[in-house]
Design an enzyme around this catalytic site. Structure first.
Site, PDB file in Angstrom:
ATOM      1  N   ARG A   1       0.773  -1.068   0.130  1.00 34.64           N
ATOM      2  CA  ARG A   1      -0.170  -0.295  -0.004  1.00 34.64           C
ATOM      3  C   ARG A   1       0.741   1.289   0.069  1.00 34.64           C
ATOM      4  O   ARG A   1       1.882   1.490   0.561  1.00 34.64           O
ATOM      5  CB  ARG A   1      -0.783   0.061   1.142  1.00 34.64           C
ATOM      6  CG  ARG A   1      -1.792  -1.136   1.301  1.00 34.64           C
ATOM      7  CD  ARG A   1      -2.913  -0.758   2.349  1.00 34.64           C
ATOM      8  NE  ARG A   1      -3.564  -1.862   2.552  1.00 34.64           N
ATOM      9  CZ  ARG A   1      -3.554  -2.672   3.885  1.00 34.64           C
ATOM     10  NH1 ARG A   1      -2.804  -2.194   4.691  1.00 34.64           N
ATOM     11  NH2 ARG A   1      -4.368  -3.829   4.092  1.00 34.64           N
TER      12      ARG A   1
ATOM     13  N   ASP B   1       9.038  -8.054   0.790  1.00 32.65           N
ATOM     14  CA  ASP B   1       9.669  -8.586   2.070  1.00 32.65           C
ATOM     15  C   ASP B   1      10.800  -7.910   2.223  1.00 32.65           C
ATOM     16  O   ASP B   1      11.802  -7.774   1.552  1.00 32.65           O
ATOM     17  CB  ASP B   1       9.767  -9.968   1.623  1.00 32.65           C
ATOM     18  CG  ASP B   1      10.237 -10.862   3.017  1.00 32.65           C
ATOM     19  OD1 ASP B   1      10.958 -10.369   3.748  1.00 32.65           O
ATOM     20  OD2 ASP B   1       9.314 -11.919   3.158  1.00 32.65           O
TER      21      ASP B   1
ATOM     22  N   GLU C   1      -1.555 -10.302  18.949  1.00 28.26           N
ATOM     23  CA  GLU C   1      -2.849  -9.988  18.812  1.00 28.26           C
ATOM     24  C   GLU C   1      -4.084 -10.998  19.052  1.00 28.26           C
ATOM     25  O   GLU C   1      -5.153 -10.920  19.915  1.00 28.26           O
ATOM     26  CB  GLU C   1      -3.229  -9.735  17.234  1.00 28.26           C
ATOM     27  CG  GLU C   1      -2.718  -8.378  16.906  1.00 28.26           C
ATOM     28  CD  GLU C   1      -2.503  -7.988  15.500  1.00 28.26           C
ATOM     29  OE1 GLU C   1      -1.668  -8.687  14.820  1.00 28.26           O
ATOM     30  OE2 GLU C   1      -3.248  -7.307  14.891  1.00 28.26           O
TER      31      GLU C   1
HETATM   32  P1  ADP Z   1       1.224  -9.207   8.392  1.00 25.07           P
HETATM   33  O1  ADP Z   1       0.496  -9.661   9.632  1.00 25.07           O
HETATM   34  O2  ADP Z   1       0.840  -7.556   8.160  1.00 25.07           O
HETATM   35  O3  ADP Z   1       0.915 -10.131   7.007  1.00 25.07           O
HETATM   36  P2  ADP Z   1       3.796  -9.560   9.627  1.00 25.07           P
HETATM   37  O4  ADP Z   1       3.754  -8.848  10.920  1.00 25.07           O
HETATM   38  O5  ADP Z   1       3.664 -11.093   9.877  1.00 25.07           O
HETATM   39  O6  ADP Z   1       2.673  -9.122   8.754  1.00 25.07           O
HETATM   40  O7  ADP Z   1       5.092  -9.203   8.817  1.00 25.07           O
HETATM   41  C1  ADP Z   1       5.293  -9.692   7.673  1.00 25.07           C
HETATM   42  C2  ADP Z   1       6.475  -9.012   6.971  1.00 25.07           C
HETATM   43  O8  ADP Z   1       7.815  -8.915   7.928  1.00 25.07           O
HETATM   44  C3  ADP Z   1       7.268  -9.593   5.979  1.00 25.07           C
HETATM   45  O9  ADP Z   1       6.714  -9.313   4.851  1.00 25.07           O
HETATM   46  C4  ADP Z   1       8.630  -9.204   5.915  1.00 25.07           C
HETATM   47  O10 ADP Z   1       8.708  -8.009   5.259  1.00 25.07           O
HETATM   48  C5  ADP Z   1       9.012  -8.900   7.232  1.00 25.07           C
HETATM   49  N1  ADP Z   1      10.016  -9.807   8.051  1.00 25.07           N
HETATM   50  C6  ADP Z   1       9.728 -10.963   8.632  1.00 25.07           C
HETATM   51  N2  ADP Z   1      10.641 -11.509   8.973  1.00 25.07           N
HETATM   52  C7  ADP Z   1      11.726 -10.737   9.081  1.00 25.07           C
HETATM   53  C8  ADP Z   1      13.127 -10.703   9.114  1.00 25.07           C
HETATM   54  N3  ADP Z   1      13.710 -11.684   9.584  1.00 25.07           N
HETATM   55  N4  ADP Z   1      13.681  -9.798   8.653  1.00 25.07           N
HETATM   56  C9  ADP Z   1      13.357  -8.491   8.134  1.00 25.07           C
HETATM   57  N5  ADP Z   1      11.783  -8.421   7.871  1.00 25.07           N
HETATM   58  C10 ADP Z   1      11.211  -9.517   8.122  1.00 25.07           C
END
Ligand code: ADP
Length: 402
Positions: free
Chosen positions: A244, A285, A387
């Site tokens: 977004r 990501d 959550e």
């Molecule tokens: P949502 O609940 O909004 O789907 P999350 O809180 O699970 O998202 O976050 C997912 C994002 O976290 C991934 O898209 C990635 O960008 C980031 N992420 C997850 N693990 C790592 C890590 N080890 N290092 C950096 N970014 C991470």
């Protein structure tokens, strides 16, 4: 017999995420996910944490949410935890949009269902799916209390000066246009956990919470009450997110329609699904973006810089809104894991008392922790969000031990 278990359901249009918790010690008994509901290739992934057994995966046709919940119940029943268990005290549902009306978790009755339905125009993607989840669960266990925990509720304390857009008041009110905010369950949980980490009561601290997941939002919390948050009428406003755009001049939309000849649906998709990090560099990501930056990729670097620039602006804005800040908490996938994001977001803000200790920032962990040096004027914290635990806690507090 005492009923101490809460089933937490997060129902999407084609998925259901669930967790079963025992509220005597807040332990997780099982977690899982059903995806691609309505398709021949649906999948169920169930981890029975209570018995310590292996994760079980199942693939096949799942016609609808009712079939999905029955499949979940069958998996739970293998460990004696099925939906028909007398120890199940209630089901807590994540509901995305509660409008202005729902300021607290609420036991669901017909009037509550009708109000969630009335809010569909402001949450066309989420509320219908949440309603389906609730109705299905009611059908399977009509005797059980069902509780709605709203993503917007924590933000209903925002003053009108923060909640209103500067547009014609009558038009706004007629269409219920105002800033509602989202991720409220996470902001509530993390702001309280941050106060606890600082050894203070939530009423005694001012905290900025940065929930940085694929969706991302910031909030300013004064004495335990939200006074501003970055998402608005919908989750599109605010920070740069995975897909977004966050904030932009609304005239971009007129321009895309008039000059770009795009339809409203195309613009909606562009801004919600093809913008943010993925629009800027092709990846949403943060791990992949870090990897590309390390290889010298300029587009990934620019996407990161735009993400950080916006984040820094909100930190400064919420610092000003609060006046004094006791702590800043990073949470969700990016906030909990991406040390370079935390470092870059606060770089150069020493004059505001914001300092990140490089050694502490590099340490990984699952527990809330400080990454600012001893004696820092403002505590900087990494606080894993939860959550589901928050939904279960709020649900249990409402229905108690019946
Ligand atoms: P949502 O609940 O909004 O789907 P999350 O809180 O699970 O998202 O976050 C997912 C994002 O976290 C991934 O898209 C990635 O960008 C980031 N992420 C997850 N693990 C790592 C890590 N080890 N290092 C950096 N970014 C991470």
């Amino acid at each position: 017999m005492s009923s101490s278990r809460i089933l937490v359901l997060n129902s999407g249009s084609s998925s259901v995420k669930y967790q079963l918790l025992d509220m005597r010690d807040s332990s997780r008994l099982a977690v899982g996910l059903v995806e691609r509901i309505g398709e021949e290739t649906a999948r169920l992934r169930h981890t029975p944490l209570a018995s310590g057994a292996e994760t079980r995966e199942w693939g096949g046709a799942i016609a609808d949410h009712e079939a999905a919940l029955k499949a979940v119940s069958a998996e739970l029943a293998k460990d004696g935890l099925g939906l028909d268990s007398p120890e199940l005290a209630a089901i807590g549902h994540r509901v995305v949009h509660g409008g202005k009306h729902f300021t607290e978790p609420t036991v669901i009755d017909d009037a509550v269902l009708a109000e969630i339905e009335r809010l569909i125009p402001v949450a066309p993607l989420h509320n219908p799916a949440n309603l389906t989840g609730i109705r299905t669960a009611q059908h399977l266990r009509p005797d059980l209390p069902q509780v709605a925990v709203f993503d917007t509720a924590f933000h209903t304390t925002m003053p009108e000066s923060a909640a209103r857009y500067a547009i014609d008041v009558e038009t706004a009110d007629r269409h219920r246009i105002r800033r509602y905010g989202f991720h409220g369950t996470s902001h509530a949980y993390v702001s309280r956990a941050t106060a606890k980490l600082l050894g203070k009561a939530p009423e005694d601290v001012n905290v900025i919470v940065l929930h940085l997941g694929n969706g991302a939002s910031a909030s300013a919390v004064r004495g335990g009450r939200c006074v501003d948050t970055s998402m608005g009428l919908t989750p599109l406003e605010g920070l740069v997110m995975g897909t977004r755009s966050g904030d932009l001049d609304p005239a971009v939309i007129f321009h895309l329609a008039r000059v770009g000849e795009m339809s409203i649906e195309e613009i909606d998709t562009l801004l919600n699904k093809k913008s943010g990090l993925i629009g800027l560099c092709g990846d949403n990501d943060m791990r992949e973006i870090h990897r590309r930056i390390d290889e010298g990729d300029e587009r990934a670097q620019l996407a990161f810089d735009i993400y950080i620039h916006r984040l820094k602006k909100y930190i400064g804005a919420y610092y000003a809104v609060l006046g004094t800040v006791d702590g800043i908490a990073f949470t969700a996938g990016v906030g909990e894991n991406a040390a370079p994001v935390r470092e870059a977001a606060l770089a150069g803000l020493e004059q505001l008392g914001l300092v990140v200790d490089a050694g502490l920032n590099a340490v990984r962990g699952d527990e809330p922790r400080l990454i600012s040096p001893d004696g820092a004027r403002v505590a900087v914290a990494v606080v894993p969000t939860d959550e589901e635990l928050e939904i279960a806690t709020q649900t249990y507090a409402l229905v108690g031990n019946r």
